[in-house]
Design a protein around this motif. Structure first.
Motif, PDB file in Angstrom:
ATOM      1  N   SER A  32       0.850  -1.186   0.000  1.00  0.00           N
ATOM      2  CA  SER A  32       0.000   0.000   0.000  1.00  0.00           C
ATOM      3  C   SER A  32       0.890   1.242   0.000  1.00  0.00           C
ATOM      4  O   SER A  32       2.088   1.160  -0.282  1.00  0.00           O
ATOM      5  CB  SER A  32      -0.933  -0.018   1.217  1.00  0.00           C
ATOM      6  OG  SER A  32      -0.184  -0.074   2.420  1.00  0.00           O
ATOM      7  N   GLU A  33       0.314   2.404   0.312  1.00  0.00           N
ATOM      8  CA  GLU A  33       1.102   3.628   0.312  1.00  0.00           C
ATOM      9  C   GLU A  33       0.654   4.560   1.433  1.00  0.00           C
ATOM     10  O   GLU A  33      -0.430   4.410   2.004  1.00  0.00           O
ATOM     11  CB  GLU A  33       1.014   4.347  -1.035  1.00  0.00           C
ATOM     12  CG  GLU A  33      -0.327   4.973  -1.319  1.00  0.00           C
ATOM     13  CD  GLU A  33      -0.348   5.794  -2.608  1.00  0.00           C
ATOM     14  OE1 GLU A  33       0.662   5.814  -3.339  1.00  0.00           O
ATOM     15  OE2 GLU A  33      -1.389   6.432  -2.879  1.00  0.00           O
TER      16      GLU A  33
ATOM     17  N   ASP B  80       5.885   4.356  -0.491  1.00  0.00           N
ATOM     18  CA  ASP B  80       5.410   2.983  -0.628  1.00  0.00           C
ATOM     19  C   ASP B  80       5.519   2.361   0.747  1.00  0.00           C
ATOM     20  O   ASP B  80       6.599   2.300   1.338  1.00  0.00           O
ATOM     21  CB  ASP B  80       6.262   2.217  -1.650  1.00  0.00           C
ATOM     22  CG  ASP B  80       5.936   2.620  -3.085  1.00  0.00           C
ATOM     23  OD1 ASP B  80       4.738   2.723  -3.404  1.00  0.00           O
ATOM     24  OD2 ASP B  80       6.878   2.842  -3.866  1.00  0.00           O
TER      25      ASP B  80
ATOM     26  N   HIS C 260       3.404   0.845  -5.204  1.00  0.00           N
ATOM     27  CA  HIS C 260       1.957   0.751  -5.000  1.00  0.00           C
ATOM     28  C   HIS C 260       1.210   0.573  -6.317  1.00  0.00           C
ATOM     29  O   HIS C 260       0.085   0.067  -6.345  1.00  0.00           O
ATOM     30  CB  HIS C 260       1.454   2.000  -4.271  1.00  0.00           C
ATOM     31  CG  HIS C 260       0.025   1.931  -3.862  1.00  0.00           C
ATOM     32  ND1 HIS C 260      -0.890   2.934  -4.134  1.00  0.00           N
ATOM     33  CD2 HIS C 260      -0.676   0.958  -3.223  1.00  0.00           C
ATOM     34  CE1 HIS C 260      -2.074   2.591  -3.675  1.00  0.00           C
ATOM     35  NE2 HIS C 260      -1.968   1.405  -3.107  1.00  0.00           N
TER      36      HIS C 260
END
Length: 488
Positions: A42-43, A52, A227
Motif C-alpha cells: 500500500s502507500e 510505498d 503501490h
C-alpha cells in the motif's frame, strides 16, 4: 451459470488469484477488511510526501506481466516499469562503500576495486546462485510441495542428483564464507536471508538462490511506484468483472460435510463454490477457521522477523543515496542473535533506506527526499515497543549521521511509524511477522501451509504465509499454484 469464488483478503496474492479465477470463468468476489486493496503493498501520503508503505524491491516482473497476458491485455496499458542500473548502494562504518551494479561485470569490477575481492569470486557466486535457481525454482517455487506428482516429475529427479550442490546441508553464512575472502562480501550476500525474514547463520544456503533474481535477472522499479503494482492489478481484476467489497471483515469460512460452502459476514451468509483465503494462515485458523481442525504443528512454528519502519520526509537531498541503500551493522552475527534469540533489536542495527523520489521526483517536494527507513526487528512477543521505537530511532539517526557525516534529525519534516503491532493490526500478520513462518532450518520449505486444505474440499490458500513464501514474486506464484490445483 458460472461457478462463484470468494476471496478473503485483497493482498497482492488475493488480487492475482481473483484475476486467474476470473480468466478461468469464475464469478469472483473479494472481501477485504480494510478500506483499500493491496495489504502490505500500500502507500502513505503525508505533508507532500508519498511513501510505498510495504515491499520496496521489485524482481521477476514477468510474474506481473503474465497476469495481463492471461487476460489478453497489453501490460504497458496498465503498468510500466524500468530496470535499475544499480540494484543497491552499500555503506560500512569504516567508510567503505560500493554500488551493486546491475551489470555483473561492472559489479565484479567495483567489488575488486573497492574491497579487494577477486572478481572471479563474484562471477562464481552468481553462477552458483543461477545453478540453485535453475534446479530448485521449478520444484519449490512453481509447484505445490504437497502433491506426489511434484516429487516424481523429471525436474525433481534431476535435482535429487545435485542435492549436495544446492546448499541444503550448510547454512547461508557457511556457504558465503567459502565463496568470498572479504567479510564485507560475506555480509552483503548474507543479507539476502532478510528477504524472507530469516537468519543467515541458521537458514540453509539454498537461499543463495535470491542473488540470481537481483543480479542475473535484475531489480526493477514501477514508474509510478511500488503501490502501482497493486493499483494496476486491481484495475485489471475489475476490468475482468471481479467485485471488491471493502470494509467487509469476514467472520467465518462456512464448512459443511468437509466442504467450504461460503463465508459469513456478521449475520449475512454468502454462498460460494470455492473459497480462497489470502489472510495470514495463522490468524485465519485462530479466527475465521477456529471451528475447524487446527494444523497445530504449522501454527506453532517459529515466525519470521518483522520490521520497524520510519517514514521520514527529509528536507534535503543526498546525491550519494539512490533508490535502495544499506548501512551495515559492524557485528552482523550479534545483530541476528538479538533479533531471533534475545527478541530485541541490536544497538547497532543494519539500516535500509528506500528513497523512491530518486526515481519518481513527485514523491517528495523539490529539494527533499522521502526516506522509508527500516531495520529488521523481532516479531511481536509482547516487547515494550514504545521503548524499542524510541531507542531504535536514536540508534538509526546516530548511524546515519556517522556514515553520511550529517545531522539528520533537524531535517525530518514529517514522520509516520510502522512497527510489528501495527503490521499485525493492518495486515492480520500473526505477531507482525512479515513472511509467516521462519526459514531458519533446512526443512522450512516443507513447513509452510499448502495452497489447499487437505481437510476441507474447495478451500484454497495464497499469500506470504503459505507455500512458496513471502515477497511479491512468491505471493504471485502462490496464486498461480492454487489456481492450477483447482479441477477444470
Amino acid at each position: 451459470m458460472s461457478q462463484k469464488a470468494l476471496i478473503i483478503g485483497s493482498g497482492i496474492a488475493g488480487i492475482a488469484a481473483s484475476i486467474r479465477l476470473a480468466v478461468k470463468g469464475y464469478q469472483v468476489e473479494v472481501y477485504e477488511a480494510n478500506a483499500y486493496p493491496g495489504g502490505k503493498l500500500s502507500e502513505i501520503q503525508k505533508d507532500g510526501y508519498r511513501f510505498d508503505a510495504g515491499p520496496s524491491l521489485f524482481t521477476l516482473p514477468q510474474q506481473v506481466e503474465e497476469l495481463f497476458a492471461l487476460a489478453g491485455k497489453n501490460t504497458p496499458d496498465y503498468f510500466q516499469y524500468t530496470k535499475l542500473p544499480v540494484a543497491c548502494h552499500y555503506f560500512w562504518e569504516d567508510g567503505s562503500k560500493i554500488k551493486a551494479f546491475a551489470e555483473v561485470e561492472l559489479f565484479a569490477d567495483e567489488v575488486e576495486r573497492e574491497l579487494g575481492e577477486p572478481k572471479e569470486n563474484i562471477h562464481r557466486a552468481l553462477e552458483n546462485s543461477r545453478f540453485i535457481y535453475d534446479h530448485l525454482a521449478p520444484l519449490f517455487m512453481h509447484k505445490s510441495l504437497h502433491r506426489l506428482s511434484t516429487w516424481t516429475n523429471p525436474d525433481a529427479l534431476k535435482s535429487y542428483l545435485k542435492m549436495g550442490k544446492l546448499g541444503i546441508f550448510q547454512t547461508m553464512d557457511e556457504a558465503n564464507k567459502r565463496q568470498f575472502e572479504n567479510p564485507k562480501l560475506v555480509q552483503l550476500f548474507n543479507r539476502y536471508a532478510t528477504y524472507n525474514g530469516s537468519n543467515p547463520y541458521e537458514t540453509p544456503a539454498t537461499l543463495n538462490i535470491i542473488p540470481h533474481l537481483e543480479f542475473n535477472i535484475g531489480a526493477f522499479f514501477p514508474k509510478k511506484g511500488m503501490h502501482d503494482i497493486t493499483l494496476s492489478l486491481y484495475k485489471l481484476a475489475e476490468d475482468l468483472g471481479v467485485k471488491f467489497h471493502f470494509g467487509q471483515k469476514v467472520e467465518e469460512i462456512l464448512v459443511e460435510n468437509g466442504q467450504a460452502m461460503g463465508i459469513r459476514i456478521k449475520e449475512e451468509v454468502i454462498p460460494a463454490d470455492l473459497v480462497v483465503n489470502n489472510m495470514d494462515m495463522v490468524n485465519a485458523y485462530k479466527t475465521i477457521l477456529r471451528k475447524q481442525k487446527q494444523p497445530k504443528k504449522l501454527l506453532n512454528q517459529p515466525k519470521s522477523s518483522s520490521a520497524l519502519i520510519f517514514y521520514w520526509g527529509i528536507e534535503r537531498t543526498f546525491p550519494e543515496l539512490d533508490l535502495h541503500n544499506i548501512f551495515f551493522s559492524d557485528n552482523y552475527l550479534e545483530e541476528f542473535d538479538h533479533i531471533f534469540h534475545k527478541k530485541e533489536p541490536y544497538k547497532d542495527p543494519t539500516v535500509y533506506i528506500n528513497i523512491t523520489s530518486t526515481q519518481k521526483a513527485d514523491d517528495a517536494p523539490e529539494g527533499c527526499m522521502n526516506w522509508f527507513t527500516m531495520i529488521n526487528v523481532p516479531n511481536n512477543q509482547g516487547q515494550d515497543w514504545d521503548r524499542v521505537i524510541a531507542e531504535a530511532k536514536k540508534n538509526i539517526i546516530h548511524k546515519v549521521n556517522r556514515i553520511l557525516k550529517t545531522d539528520i534529525e533537524p531535517l525530518i519534516a514529517t514522520e509516520e511509524i510502522l512497527d510489528p503491532r501495527t503490521i499485525e493490526s493492518k495486515t492480520s500478520s500473526a505477531q507482525g511477522a512479515l513472511y509467516g513462518n521462519s526459514s531458519n532450518n533446512k526443512f522450512a520449505a516443507f513447513l509452510r501451509h499448502a495452497n489447499y486444505s487437505s481437510d476441507i474440499k474447495n478451500l484454497y490458500f495464497c499469500g506470504g504465509s503459505v507455500h512458496p513464501g513471502g515477497g511479491i514474486p512468491l505471493c504471485l506464484l502462490s496464486a498461480k499454484i492454487l489456481t492450477e490445483l483447482i479441477p477444470e
